[in-house]
Design a protein around this motif. Sequence first.
Motif, PDB file in Angstrom:
ATOM      1  N   ALA A 177       0.937  -1.127  -0.146  1.00  8.37           N
ATOM      2  CA  ALA A 177      -0.042  -0.126   0.004  1.00  8.37           C
ATOM      3  C   ALA A 177       0.837   1.290  -0.067  1.00  8.37           C
ATOM      4  O   ALA A 177       1.887   1.332   0.696  1.00  8.37           O
ATOM      5  CB  ALA A 177      -1.026  -0.023   1.285  1.00  8.37           C
ATOM      6  N   LEU A 178       0.647   2.049  -0.739  1.00  7.27           N
ATOM      7  CA  LEU A 178       1.501   3.254  -0.953  1.00  7.27           C
ATOM      8  C   LEU A 178       0.818   4.661  -1.029  1.00  7.27           C
ATOM      9  O   LEU A 178      -0.435   4.652  -1.615  1.00  7.27           O
ATOM     10  CB  LEU A 178       2.180   3.217  -2.314  1.00  7.27           C
ATOM     11  N   PHE A 179       1.417   5.618  -0.814  1.00  8.64           N
ATOM     12  CA  PHE A 179       0.823   6.981  -1.189  1.00  8.64           C
ATOM     13  C   PHE A 179       2.288   7.632  -1.618  1.00  8.64           C
ATOM     14  O   PHE A 179       3.131   8.013  -1.023  1.00  8.64           O
ATOM     15  CB  PHE A 179       0.442   7.794   0.116  1.00  8.64           C
ATOM     16  N   ALA A 180       1.920   8.183  -2.904  1.00  7.99           N
ATOM     17  CA  ALA A 180       3.167   9.169  -3.500  1.00  7.99           C
ATOM     18  C   ALA A 180       2.360  10.496  -3.603  1.00  7.99           C
ATOM     19  O   ALA A 180       1.325  10.631  -4.331  1.00  7.99           O
ATOM     20  CB  ALA A 180       3.263   8.315  -4.981  1.00  7.99           C
ATOM     21  N   GLY A 181       3.203  11.471  -2.948  1.00 10.97           N
ATOM     22  CA  GLY A 181       2.529  12.880  -2.852  1.00 10.97           C
ATOM     23  C   GLY A 181       3.631  13.939  -2.935  1.00 10.97           C
ATOM     24  O   GLY A 181       4.749  13.542  -2.858  1.00 10.97           O
ATOM     25  N   TYR A 182       3.264  15.097  -3.505  1.00  8.16           N
ATOM     26  CA  TYR A 182       4.328  16.328  -3.509  1.00  8.16           C
ATOM     27  C   TYR A 182       3.511  17.385  -3.284  1.00  8.16           C
ATOM     28  O   TYR A 182       2.389  17.831  -3.398  1.00  8.16           O
ATOM     29  CB  TYR A 182       5.102  16.166  -4.800  1.00  8.16           C
TER      30      TYR A 182
ATOM     31  N   THR B 244       9.072  16.044  -2.572  1.00  6.53           N
ATOM     32  CA  THR B 244       8.108  14.971  -2.890  1.00  6.53           C
ATOM     33  C   THR B 244       8.506  13.467  -2.366  1.00  6.53           C
ATOM     34  O   THR B 244       9.828  13.410  -1.870  1.00  6.53           O
ATOM     35  CB  THR B 244       8.761  14.727  -4.377  1.00  6.53           C
ATOM     36  N   THR B 245       7.396  12.911  -1.758  1.00  6.76           N
ATOM     37  CA  THR B 245       7.543  11.689  -0.733  1.00  6.76           C
ATOM     38  C   THR B 245       6.865  10.677  -1.191  1.00  6.76           C
ATOM     39  O   THR B 245       5.607  10.914  -1.530  1.00  6.76           O
ATOM     40  CB  THR B 245       7.337  12.166   0.695  1.00  6.76           C
ATOM     41  N   VAL B 246       7.313   9.548  -1.271  1.00  7.98           N
ATOM     42  CA  VAL B 246       6.630   8.272  -1.406  1.00  7.98           C
ATOM     43  C   VAL B 246       6.598   7.377  -0.162  1.00  7.98           C
ATOM     44  O   VAL B 246       7.770   7.169   0.322  1.00  7.98           O
ATOM     45  CB  VAL B 246       7.142   7.631  -2.499  1.00  7.98           C
ATOM     46  N   VAL B 247       5.522   7.218   0.475  1.00  4.21           N
ATOM     47  CA  VAL B 247       5.706   6.070   1.503  1.00  4.21           C
ATOM     48  C   VAL B 247       4.907   4.854   1.183  1.00  4.21           C
ATOM     49  O   VAL B 247       3.834   4.760   0.400  1.00  4.21           O
ATOM     50  CB  VAL B 247       4.946   6.720   2.896  1.00  4.21           C
ATOM     51  N   ALA B 248       5.319   4.040   1.464  1.00  9.47           N
ATOM     52  CA  ALA B 248       4.970   2.505   1.299  1.00  9.47           C
ATOM     53  C   ALA B 248       4.985   1.577   2.517  1.00  9.47           C
ATOM     54  O   ALA B 248       5.589   1.458   3.321  1.00  9.47           O
ATOM     55  CB  ALA B 248       5.597   1.790   0.198  1.00  9.47           C
ATOM     56  N   LEU B 249       3.752   0.676   2.607  1.00  8.89           N
ATOM     57  CA  LEU B 249       3.758  -0.498   3.484  1.00  8.89           C
ATOM     58  C   LEU B 249       3.961  -1.868   2.661  1.00  8.89           C
ATOM     59  O   LEU B 249       3.345  -1.724   1.723  1.00  8.89           O
ATOM     60  CB  LEU B 249       2.339  -0.550   4.293  1.00  8.89           C
ATOM     61  N   PHE B 250       4.798  -2.704   3.272  1.00  9.46           N
ATOM     62  CA  PHE B 250       4.809  -3.932   2.445  1.00  9.46           C
ATOM     63  C   PHE B 250       4.375  -5.193   3.697  1.00  9.46           C
ATOM     64  O   PHE B 250       4.863  -4.952   4.685  1.00  9.46           O
ATOM     65  CB  PHE B 250       6.085  -4.224   2.128  1.00  9.46           C
ATOM     66  N   GLY B 251       3.561  -6.217   3.005  1.00  4.81           N
ATOM     67  CA  GLY B 251       3.527  -7.337   3.992  1.00  4.81           C
ATOM     68  C   GLY B 251       4.245  -8.286   3.566  1.00  4.81           C
ATOM     69  O   GLY B 251       4.620  -8.726   2.460  1.00  4.81           O
ATOM     70  N   GLU B 252       5.254  -8.631   4.518  1.00  4.12           N
ATOM     71  CA  GLU B 252       6.441  -9.591   4.356  1.00  4.12           C
ATOM     72  C   GLU B 252       6.355 -10.537   5.608  1.00  4.12           C
ATOM     73  O   GLU B 252       6.420 -10.047   6.836  1.00  4.12           O
ATOM     74  CB  GLU B 252       7.844  -8.666   4.255  1.00  4.12           C
ATOM     75  N   SER B 253       6.420 -11.940   5.161  1.00  6.47           N
ATOM     76  CA  SER B 253       6.315 -12.961   6.177  1.00  6.47           C
ATOM     77  C   SER B 253       7.438 -12.976   6.998  1.00  6.47           C
ATOM     78  O   SER B 253       8.703 -12.813   6.247  1.00  6.47           O
ATOM     79  CB  SER B 253       5.941 -14.092   5.602  1.00  6.47           C
ATOM     80  N   PRO B 254       7.470 -12.990   8.315  1.00 11.11           N
ATOM     81  CA  PRO B 254       8.592 -13.006   9.216  1.00 11.11           C
ATOM     82  C   PRO B 254       9.386 -14.550   9.071  1.00 11.11           C
ATOM     83  O   PRO B 254      10.341 -14.589   9.869  1.00 11.11           O
ATOM     84  CB  PRO B 254       7.906 -12.571  10.639  1.00 11.11           C
ATOM     85  N   LYS B 255       8.761 -15.345   8.532  1.00  8.74           N
ATOM     86  CA  LYS B 255       9.388 -16.855   8.503  1.00  8.74           C
ATOM     87  C   LYS B 255      10.449 -16.723   7.688  1.00  8.74           C
ATOM     88  O   LYS B 255      10.800 -15.724   6.732  1.00  8.74           O
ATOM     89  CB  LYS B 255       8.455 -17.767   7.933  1.00  8.74           C
TER      90      LYS B 255
END
Length: 739
Positions: free
Chosen positions: A587-592, A597-608
Motif C-alpha cells: 500500500a502506497l501514497f505518492a505525493g508532493y 516529493t515523498t513516497v511512503v509504502a507499507l509491505f506485507g512480508e512474512s517474518p518466517k
Amino acid sequence: MGRADARRAQQRGARRAAKSGGIRRLFTWRKLLGTFFGFCLLIMGAFVALYLYVDIPKANALAERQSNVYQYSDGTVLTRTGKGVNRQIVDLAEVPKEVQHTFVAAENKTFYKDKGVDLRGTARGIFNTLSGKGKQGGSTITQQYVKNYYLTQDPTVSRKLKELVISLKVDQKKDKNYILAGYINTAYYGRGASGIQAAAQAYYGVDAKDLDVSQGAYLAALLQAPSQYDWAVATPTGRRLVKERWAYTLDNMVEMHWLDKAQRDTLKFPVPDKPKPARGMEGQTGYLVEAANKELDKQGITGDMREAGGWTFTLNIDKKRQKQLEASVDRQLESKLDRKGNKVDATVQAGATSVDPKTGAVVALYGGVDYVKHYISNATRRDYQPASTFKPLVLASALENEAKTQDGDLIGVNTRYDGTSKRPVVGSDTPFAPENEDNQSYGDVTVQTAMNKSINSVFAQMVVDVGPPAVKKTALALGVPDQNFPERPAITLGTMNASTWDMAGAYATLDNHGRKVTPFIVKSAKHRDRTVDPVEGIGSQVISRKSADTVTSVLRGVVHSGSGQAANTSAYEAAGKTGTSENNKSALFAGYTPELTTVVALFGESPKEGGGQVSLTGTANSGRANGGGFPAQIWADYTLGALGGGSSAQFDLQDVERGEVTVPASPSTSPSTSESPDPSPSESSDLPSQSPIETPSDPASQSPIEPPSESPVLPSESPVLPGGGANTGRPGNNNPLDR
C-alpha cells in the motif's frame, strides 16, 4: 738475609718492573687515545653505513588506515566505518595555530629549531632497552612521528637506531609543518581515537578546526599516557597528573611567546565530555549508509576503495527531516502495531523516500524498523508493485502522446470513460477486464473522477488507447525501472516492480514540470587524494511542461476530494495518488508539494525464514489496508513537520493541456483515509483547480471557488462512450486489484 736471598729478591723486583713496564708500554695515553678515536671512527663508520643503508620506508599499514566518515548534509557525523581504526586525517591548516603550538609545547619545545633527533634521549632509550628497563621517553616530535608512521612500537635497539636515522632524513626532506601534521594525525589519544580529528570528536564533540587552546592543551597532555589521563576513567592521581601536564603545556606556551600570560591566567581546565558508544549501523543509519554505498559504487568508488578508508561522504540527508520521518512512522504506524501479539502486525514493513524536486537530493529515507534487525531496505527494494500510483504516469503518457479514445477524442482531464467494473478493454489483442475496488461500477465518469476514485476499468482502457509500449516508454523516461515491466493493459495497475526511491523520482519529475529528477543521496565524496563529483540530479525535459502540470492539477483533486484526503490540509498545497496492490500486499501514497516529493509504502512480508509477500489486511485491526490509510497519514504527518509546520508555496502550473479544470470546494469534513469509492454520482467537487491562479500567501485564508453547476458531457448522439468501444473485448484476469 743471605746473599742468595738478596739475589732472589732482586730477580723478583726485576720481573715486576719488567711486567709493569710492559703494561705501561701497552696502555700508553697515546695508544688509549688512538683506541678511543678508532672506536669513534668505527661507530661513525657504522652509522654512516647505516645512514646509507636505511632509506625512508613506506608508511606502515596501521598508520595510513583511516575510517570513512558519513555525515548529514549539515556536516554532523552520522557514523564512521573502517577496520578498527577511528582516524580521519586532516590538513594542518584545519587545526588552529594555537592548538598546533600546544603539542610542541608539551612534547618538544625545540621542535622548530632541532634537526629532528635528540641524541641524549635516544642514547638513554637504547641503554634502558639493553638494561631491560623498557620504554623510555625523551624523543623529539619527529622521532615520535617516524615511530608511529614508518616503524612499530617495539622497544628494540634496531628499531631505535632506525628511528634515529630515518628521523634525520625526514627532517632534511620534509618541512616542520608536514612533520607536525603527521604526528598529530597518527598519535593515539585514547577512547579508540587515532589522530586529532577523531580525538576532538571523542573528547569534546567538535571538529579539530573548532578546538580552543585549552582543549588542545588537554589533548596534547593526553599523549603521554592516554589511558591514565582520560578524565572519565582516571584515578585521582591520574587526574592530578593530567591537570599538571595541561598547566605545564600552557606555561611553556607563555614561555615560547605563543600565549599571552593574561590569557593563560583566565584559562580553566576543560573537562572533556563523557565517552559515547561508537555509532554503528543501528536504526536508520545502516539503510542510509547502504544507499550511499550503492550510489558510490556506480560512481566508481568501489568497496575496495572505501575499505582503504580516508573518505568523507556527506549525504544529502537533512538531519531534521530524517528525524521527522522516523518520528512520523513511529507516531502514525509503529505506535499502533502489536508486532508480538498480532500475526498481521508482525508482517508490516514500512519504507519511504523523500526528495527535493528542485535538485533531486534525497533529504530523508526510511528503510525499516532497524537495519540490524531487517537488513532489506524498504526504501529501495523492488520486489513489490507500485500499484495504482502508476496511473498518473498512464495519464502523462496519454497527454504527451496526444492519444485519443476509441472514438477519436483527444484524452484530457474531462474526457469521459465508462467506469463499469470488469468492463473488458477494447482494441487490445490481450484480453483484460479488471475489477474495480469492491466491484463498484461508476458508469460515465471524467478522467478527473477516475483518478480521484482510482477506477481500474478506466485506466485499463486508457493504456490500450495510448498503447502499452508508449506508456512504458513514458514511464521509463520518468524514472520507473525496466524490471518485470510487461507491455500489456495490466500495467495500468502497477504490476511492474518499483521502489519508493524509483517512484519518488518519477513523481518529483512531475513536480519539476517534466524535467527529469534522478534521486541521489551523496552530496560529496572527498579524500585527501581526490574528490568525486556527485550525481547530477536534474536532467533534461522528458515530458512537456503541459503534460506534467496537467497531471499535477489532476492529482491535486485526488488530495482534495479523492482517495488521498488523509494528506489534505490547509497548511500546504499538495498533489498525490494512493495505491494498493493485489491482495493488499503493498500500500502506497505518492505525493508532493511545490517543495517536497515523498513516497511512503507499507509491505506485507512474512517474518518466517525466506520471507515472502503476504496480505496487509487487518494491519492494526483496521480492516483492509490501502494507500489512503497509514501511508497517507505518515506522509501528511511527515510533510507537515518537514515543511516547518506548513508552507505558502503554490504549484506554478502553466499552460495546462486541455485544461478544462475547475477549482474544487475545500472539504467540509475531516479527510477520509479510506480509498473506498464515493457512491455519489456528482463529480463537480472532484475537479482540481485551473492553473495558473492567484492565491493568497496563506493557504488557510483561501475562500473556496465554486465549481460550475454542470460538468461537461458528451453529445447525446454519441453512440458509444469514449474508450467504451463496442465492449467487444473478452474478460481477462479478473483478480481485484485495490488502488
